[in-house]
Design an enzyme around this catalytic site. Structure first.
Site, PDB file in Angstrom:
ATOM      1  N   CYS A   1       0.814  27.694  33.942  1.00  0.00           N
ATOM      2  CA  CYS A   1       1.119  27.532  32.524  1.00  0.00           C
ATOM      3  C   CYS A   1       0.053  28.252  31.714  1.00  0.00           C
ATOM      4  CB  CYS A   1       1.124  26.037  32.185  1.00  0.00           C
ATOM      5  SG  CYS A   1       1.436  25.695  30.445  1.00  0.00           S
TER       6      CYS A   1
ATOM      7  N   GLU B   1       9.567  24.871  30.179  1.00  0.00           N
ATOM      8  CA  GLU B   1       9.430  25.138  28.732  1.00  0.00           C
ATOM      9  C   GLU B   1       9.981  23.992  27.890  1.00  0.00           C
ATOM     10  OE1 GLU B   1       7.456  27.366  27.913  1.00  0.00           O
ATOM     11  OE2 GLU B   1       7.422  28.369  29.875  1.00  0.00           O
TER      12      GLU B   1
HETATM   13 ZN    ZN Z   1       3.607  26.035  30.081  1.00  0.00          ZN
END
Ligand code: ZN
Length: 194
Positions: free
Chosen positions: A110, A153
């Site tokens: 991420c 997401e």
């Molecule tokens: Zn992320």
């Protein structure tokens, strides 16, 4: 314009983002945010970005997976993951419905947890409904790697990070991932971590 990527610890990453009204979506501010998110994602580079990651508590997600990103992926892993290039998608107010309960076990990272990765179980197939950046409704079924990106997401829009869903013993630095786990296929990953 490139936007600052907020890192874990910033409160906005733990808040629920707000739905975007049609009026907001048509505004210069929100259209600019979308353009800047695209530029920021490409600069990182990454395959997905949610608005809270750039400090905007709005339900907007950008996804793009380019062929040139695939060079670094170990070919047998790439094939197993069912990864394919994805043309730029802007998803406004996305909703997902899990349509295949089977979980796949792969490492993911991420842009807001910079420098780390972990194995995260994710559903193989989800149906996505959203608006595009012009406000037009869109719907599609995402499989495999794209399904993973979408789930990751949309979690951001609900204040969730992959570290909330990861198998904690698999959490590692990207450096060690590259050194030790880059070529691992699902059998080894599941054997070791699930
Ligand atoms: Zn992320």
């Amino acid at each position: 314009m490139l936007l600052k990527l907020y890192q874990a610890g910033q409160p906005i990453l733990r808040q629920s983002a707000k739905s975007v009204t049609k009026q907001q979506l048509a505004s210069k501010h929100v259209q600019d945010v979308i353009d800047f998110m695209i530029a920021t994602l490409r600069d990182a580079p990454g395959v997905g970005l949610a608005a809270p990651q750039v400090g905007e508590a709005l339900r907007i997600v950008i996804i793009e997976d380019k062929v040139k990103y695939h060079d670094q992926v170990h070919p047998p892993l790439f094939k197993e993951q069912g990864r394919k290039a994805v043309a730029l998608k802007v998803l406004v107010n996305p909703e997902i419905e899990i349509i295949d309960q089977e979980k796949l076990y792969y490492f993911e990272g991420c842009l807001s947890v910079d420098g780390y990765t972990a194995v995260v179980p994710r559903s193989r197939q989800v149906r996505v409904t959203a608006l595009d950046r012009t406000g037009k409704p869109i719907s599609f079924v995402a499989h495999d790697w794209l399904a993973r990106i979408v789930q990751h997401e949309v979690d951001h829009l609900d204040g969730q990070l992959y570290i909330d869903r990861m198998i904690s013993t698999s959490f590692m630095t990207l450096k060690n991932y590259t050194l030790l786990w880059r070529k691992a296929l699902t059998a080894k990953i599941k054997n070791t971590f699930s």
